[in-house]
Design a protein around this motif. Structure first.
Motif, PDB file in Angstrom:
ATOM      1  N   LEU A 139       0.818  -1.210   0.000  1.00  0.00           N
ATOM      2  CA  LEU A 139       0.000   0.000   0.000  1.00  0.00           C
ATOM      3  C   LEU A 139       0.858   1.269   0.000  1.00  0.00           C
ATOM      4  N   VAL A 140       1.992   1.231   0.680  1.00  0.00           N
ATOM      5  CA  VAL A 140       2.844   2.431   0.749  1.00  0.00           C
ATOM      6  C   VAL A 140       3.910   2.427  -0.343  1.00  0.00           C
ATOM      7  N   HIS A 141       3.877   1.422  -1.204  1.00  0.00           N
ATOM      8  CA  HIS A 141       4.863   1.359  -2.293  1.00  0.00           C
ATOM      9  C   HIS A 141       4.850   2.605  -3.176  1.00  0.00           C
ATOM     10  N   PRO A 142       3.671   3.189  -3.490  1.00  0.00           N
ATOM     11  CA  PRO A 142       3.696   4.435  -4.285  1.00  0.00           C
ATOM     12  C   PRO A 142       4.543   5.534  -3.644  1.00  0.00           C
ATOM     13  N   LEU A 143       4.575   5.599  -2.312  1.00  0.00           N
ATOM     14  CA  LEU A 143       5.414   6.593  -1.645  1.00  0.00           C
ATOM     15  C   LEU A 143       6.893   6.291  -1.873  1.00  0.00           C
ATOM     16  N   SER A 144       7.236   5.010  -1.870  1.00  0.00           N
ATOM     17  CA  SER A 144       8.622   4.633  -2.129  1.00  0.00           C
ATOM     18  C   SER A 144       9.029   4.990  -3.555  1.00  0.00           C
ATOM     19  N   ARG A 145       8.103   4.803  -4.488  1.00  0.00           N
ATOM     20  CA  ARG A 145       8.391   5.162  -5.875  1.00  0.00           C
ATOM     21  C   ARG A 145       8.580   6.672  -5.999  1.00  0.00           C
ATOM     22  N   ALA A 146       7.759   7.439  -5.274  1.00  0.00           N
ATOM     23  CA  ALA A 146       7.906   8.896  -5.302  1.00  0.00           C
ATOM     24  C   ALA A 146       9.253   9.309  -4.716  1.00  0.00           C
ATOM     25  N   PRO A 188       8.396  11.396   1.368  1.00  0.00           N
ATOM     26  CA  PRO A 188       7.581  10.181   1.251  1.00  0.00           C
ATOM     27  C   PRO A 188       7.995   9.095   2.233  1.00  0.00           C
ATOM     28  N   SER A 189       9.303   8.961   2.478  1.00  0.00           N
ATOM     29  CA  SER A 189       9.768   7.956   3.431  1.00  0.00           C
ATOM     30  C   SER A 189       9.293   8.278   4.844  1.00  0.00           C
ATOM     31  N   LEU A 190       9.298   9.557   5.201  1.00  0.00           N
ATOM     32  CA  LEU A 190       8.832   9.952   6.524  1.00  0.00           C
ATOM     33  C   LEU A 190       7.343   9.673   6.700  1.00  0.00           C
ATOM     34  N   LEU A 191       6.581   9.795   5.622  1.00  0.00           N
ATOM     35  CA  LEU A 191       5.148   9.557   5.699  1.00  0.00           C
ATOM     36  C   LEU A 191       4.821   8.080   5.930  1.00  0.00           C
ATOM     37  N   GLN A 192       5.781   7.188   5.660  1.00  0.00           N
ATOM     38  CA  GLN A 192       5.562   5.768   5.891  1.00  0.00           C
ATOM     39  C   GLN A 192       5.702   5.396   7.366  1.00  0.00           C
ATOM     40  N   LEU A 193       6.396   6.211   8.135  1.00  0.00           N
ATOM     41  CA  LEU A 193       6.739   5.841   9.499  1.00  0.00           C
ATOM     42  C   LEU A 193       5.537   5.542  10.392  1.00  0.00           C
ATOM     43  N   GLN A 253      19.873   4.942   0.991  1.00  0.00           N
ATOM     44  CA  GLN A 253      20.034   4.707   2.410  1.00  0.00           C
ATOM     45  C   GLN A 253      19.937   3.210   2.638  1.00  0.00           C
ATOM     46  N   PRO A 254      20.524   2.689   3.730  1.00  0.00           N
ATOM     47  CA  PRO A 254      20.420   1.263   3.988  1.00  0.00           C
ATOM     48  C   PRO A 254      18.956   0.850   4.067  1.00  0.00           C
ATOM     49  N   ALA A 255      18.635  -0.281   3.500  1.00  0.00           N
ATOM     50  CA  ALA A 255      17.266  -0.779   3.523  1.00  0.00           C
ATOM     51  C   ALA A 255      16.947  -1.337   4.887  1.00  0.00           C
ATOM     52  N   THR A 256      15.984  -0.735   5.567  1.00  0.00           N
ATOM     53  CA  THR A 256      15.594  -1.180   6.882  1.00  0.00           C
ATOM     54  C   THR A 256      14.086  -1.316   6.931  1.00  0.00           C
ATOM     55  N   ALA A 257      13.599  -1.743   8.127  1.00  0.00           N
ATOM     56  CA  ALA A 257      12.163  -1.903   8.266  1.00  0.00           C
ATOM     57  C   ALA A 257      11.465  -0.575   8.238  1.00  0.00           C
TER      58      ALA A 257
END
Length: 253
Positions: free
Chosen positions: A38-45, A95-100, A249-253
């Motif tokens: 569901l949050v993949h679009p944010l990662s793409r952005a 976008p990454s911050l919005l996933q938190l 950035q390192p891939a983390t959870a």
């Protein structure tokens, strides 16, 4: 929070005919994957934003050389460049911050013994012989490293170690390609930032921090961490192909 718990419990009931006593563990893995989808679009952005900023680095380096003795003019010129190219300096971060929030809710759900004052029933289930509410030290106390529960943790540690090694190699290669590991500064002139060289040396090893998390959190939370970290590694490998020029950035959870 209780909504997340009910959704995972209902999903576990649906999976019970396939996974039996490990249905709750399977539900945690599947639910985590659904949330990441569901949050993949944010990662793409975020990836688009980082690629756009990376493409500007040669021009920013030229501005640094041109205005080396005038920091205020340099800052203004960089802002004008971003505005002209319609690239936000925060486009790769926001976008990454919005996933938190979603990730925090999931982690807290799988790490909490109670939900709304009631017992977290998810933690009463098992993954093979390991209770979802137990921790690694519980497995060591009950059978040791190669005991029934200990073997489950060994499998999870092996997965995390493989993912962390993959991330380590990608991060080192990406930073080397971008010049971030050079003490003299790369194309982007980042070497002039105090302390950046030290950060560049430490950053690739951050992926291995997940091993510490796995060792101290309940197994339910560990399943979330392993699933989310593995998803991140695969996702970033797709979104940031080799030679894209975007600093990962390192891939983390």
């Amino acid at each position: 929070m209780s909504l997340f718990a009910r959704l995972v419990e209902q999903l576990a009931e649906l999976l019970q005919p396939l996974f039996h006593t490990s249905s709750a563990a399977a539900a945690i893995v599947l639910f985590t994957m659904l949330v990441r989808l569901l949050v993949h679009p944010l990662s793409r952005a975020a990836a688009r934003g980082q690629r756009a900023r990376a493409a500007l680095q040669p021009r920013i380096a030229e501005l640094r050389r041109k205005h080396a003795k005038n920091p205020e003019r340099l800052q203004q010129a960089v802002m004008e460049l971003h505005a002209k190219e319609k690239v936000s300096p925060l486009s790769g971060c926001l976008p990454s911050l919005l996933q938190l929030p979603a990730f925090f809710l999931l982690y807290h759900l799988f790490a909490s013994s109670t939900i709304g004052g009631e017992r977290n029933e998810l933690l009463t289930h098992e993954l093979f012989a390991a209770p979802l509410g137990g921790r690694w030290h519980d497995a060591l106390a009950d059978g040791g490293v190669f005991g029934p529960a200990g073997v489950v943790y060994l499998g999870l540690f092996a997965v995390v170690l493989a993912v962390a090694t993959f991330n380590f190699r990608r991060t080192r290669r990406t930073m080397a390609d971008s010049g971030a590991l050079s003490s003299s500064g790369g194309a982007g002139g980042e070497g002039s930032v105090p302390g950046l060289a030290a950060v560049g040396k430490v950053m690739p090893f951050m992926s291995f921090a997940t091993l510490i998390t796995l060792a101290v959190v309940p197994l339910a939370a560990a399943l979330y961490v392993v699933t989310s970290t593995t998803w991140s590694a695969v996702e970033r490998a797709v979104l940031y192909p080799a030679g894209s020029g975007a600093l990962e950035q390192p891939a983390t959870a």
